[in-house]
Design a protein around this motif. Structure first.
Motif, PDB file in Angstrom:
ATOM      1  N   SER A  35      32.415  37.276  42.758  1.00 54.28           N
ATOM      2  CA  SER A  35      33.432  37.054  41.740  1.00 54.28           C
ATOM      3  C   SER A  35      34.268  38.321  41.666  1.00 54.28           C
ATOM      4  O   SER A  35      33.746  39.411  41.415  1.00 54.28           O
ATOM      5  CB  SER A  35      32.769  36.759  40.389  1.00 54.28           C
ATOM      6  OG  SER A  35      33.764  36.631  39.395  1.00 54.28           O
ATOM      7  N   THR A  71      42.559  38.538  48.262  1.00 54.39           N
ATOM      8  CA  THR A  71      42.307  38.638  46.824  1.00 54.39           C
ATOM      9  C   THR A  71      43.633  38.557  46.075  1.00 54.39           C
ATOM     10  O   THR A  71      44.293  39.567  45.836  1.00 54.39           O
ATOM     11  CB  THR A  71      41.544  39.931  46.474  1.00 54.39           C
ATOM     12  OG1 THR A  71      42.129  41.033  47.154  1.00 54.39           O
ATOM     13  CG2 THR A  71      40.087  39.836  46.877  1.00 54.39           C
ATOM     14  N   GLU A  73      41.671  36.125  38.989  1.00 52.87           N
ATOM     15  CA  GLU A  73      40.241  36.066  39.283  1.00 52.87           C
ATOM     16  C   GLU A  73      39.978  35.035  40.363  1.00 52.87           C
ATOM     17  O   GLU A  73      40.589  33.972  40.384  1.00 52.87           O
ATOM     18  CB  GLU A  73      39.466  35.709  38.017  1.00 52.87           C
ATOM     19  CG  GLU A  73      37.979  35.805  38.179  1.00 52.87           C
ATOM     20  CD  GLU A  73      37.250  35.775  36.852  1.00 52.87           C
ATOM     21  OE1 GLU A  73      36.034  35.510  36.869  1.00 52.87           O
ATOM     22  OE2 GLU A  73      37.869  36.010  35.799  1.00 52.87           O
ATOM     23  N   THR A  74      39.065  35.372  41.272  1.00 54.90           N
ATOM     24  CA  THR A  74      38.687  34.449  42.334  1.00 54.90           C
ATOM     25  C   THR A  74      37.182  34.514  42.538  1.00 54.90           C
ATOM     26  O   THR A  74      36.572  35.563  42.359  1.00 54.90           O
ATOM     27  CB  THR A  74      39.432  34.751  43.651  1.00 54.90           C
ATOM     28  OG1 THR A  74      39.109  33.757  44.614  1.00 54.90           O
ATOM     29  CG2 THR A  74      39.094  36.110  44.214  1.00 54.90           C
ATOM     30  N   THR A  75      36.581  33.394  42.878  1.00 55.99           N
ATOM     31  CA  THR A  75      35.160  33.329  43.192  1.00 55.99           C
ATOM     32  C   THR A  75      35.025  32.722  44.578  1.00 55.99           C
ATOM     33  O   THR A  75      35.661  31.718  44.878  1.00 55.99           O
ATOM     34  CB  THR A  75      34.403  32.475  42.159  1.00 55.99           C
ATOM     35  OG1 THR A  75      34.582  33.056  40.871  1.00 55.99           O
ATOM     36  CG2 THR A  75      32.921  32.403  42.476  1.00 55.99           C
ATOM     37  N   GLN A  76      34.213  33.378  45.423  1.00 61.26           N
ATOM     38  CA  GLN A  76      34.048  32.898  46.791  1.00 61.26           C
ATOM     39  C   GLN A  76      32.575  32.887  47.147  1.00 61.26           C
ATOM     40  O   GLN A  76      31.811  33.753  46.730  1.00 61.26           O
ATOM     41  CB  GLN A  76      34.824  33.798  47.759  1.00 61.26           C
ATOM     42  CG  GLN A  76      36.308  33.782  47.482  1.00 61.26           C
ATOM     43  CD  GLN A  76      37.106  34.458  48.569  1.00 61.26           C
ATOM     44  OE1 GLN A  76      36.681  34.542  49.708  1.00 61.26           O
ATOM     45  NE2 GLN A  76      38.281  34.938  48.219  1.00 61.26           N
TER      46      GLN A  76
END
Length: 85
Positions: free
Chosen positions: A20, A48, A52-55
């Motif tokens: 995250s 990115t 916010e990013t979740t991978q």
């Protein structure tokens, strides 16, 4: 303003975990996994975008044990411990 933040979970985990990332300062973020002897065991480069990013990450080839997880985005950097079971 929201602060830059990185989370890796769950910990401990198997070879599948999640990253995250929030407010990374650069468009590219590098995640590296080092053995406790300093050897680079795994790495990836992520896009990115702002916000916010979740991978999901698949850490194939890592044996059970303790590792150091290093995250670099521009001039920002963090290191944390990670356990694979």
């Amino acid at each position: 303003a929201r602060e830059t933040a990185f989370q890796s979970y769950p910990n401990p985990s198997g070879q599948q975990r999640w990253w995250s990332l929030r407010e990374m300062p650069a468009e590219q973020t590098v995640i590296e996994v080092f053995g406790l002897d300093g050897s680079l065991e795994w790495s990836t480069q992520l896009e990115t975008p702002p916000g916010e990013t979740t991978q999901e990450a698949h850490l194939e080839g890592l044996n059970s044990g303790m590792y150091l997880l290093k995250v670099t985005s521009g001039d920002w950097q963090t290191v944390e411990r990670m356990t694979i079971h």
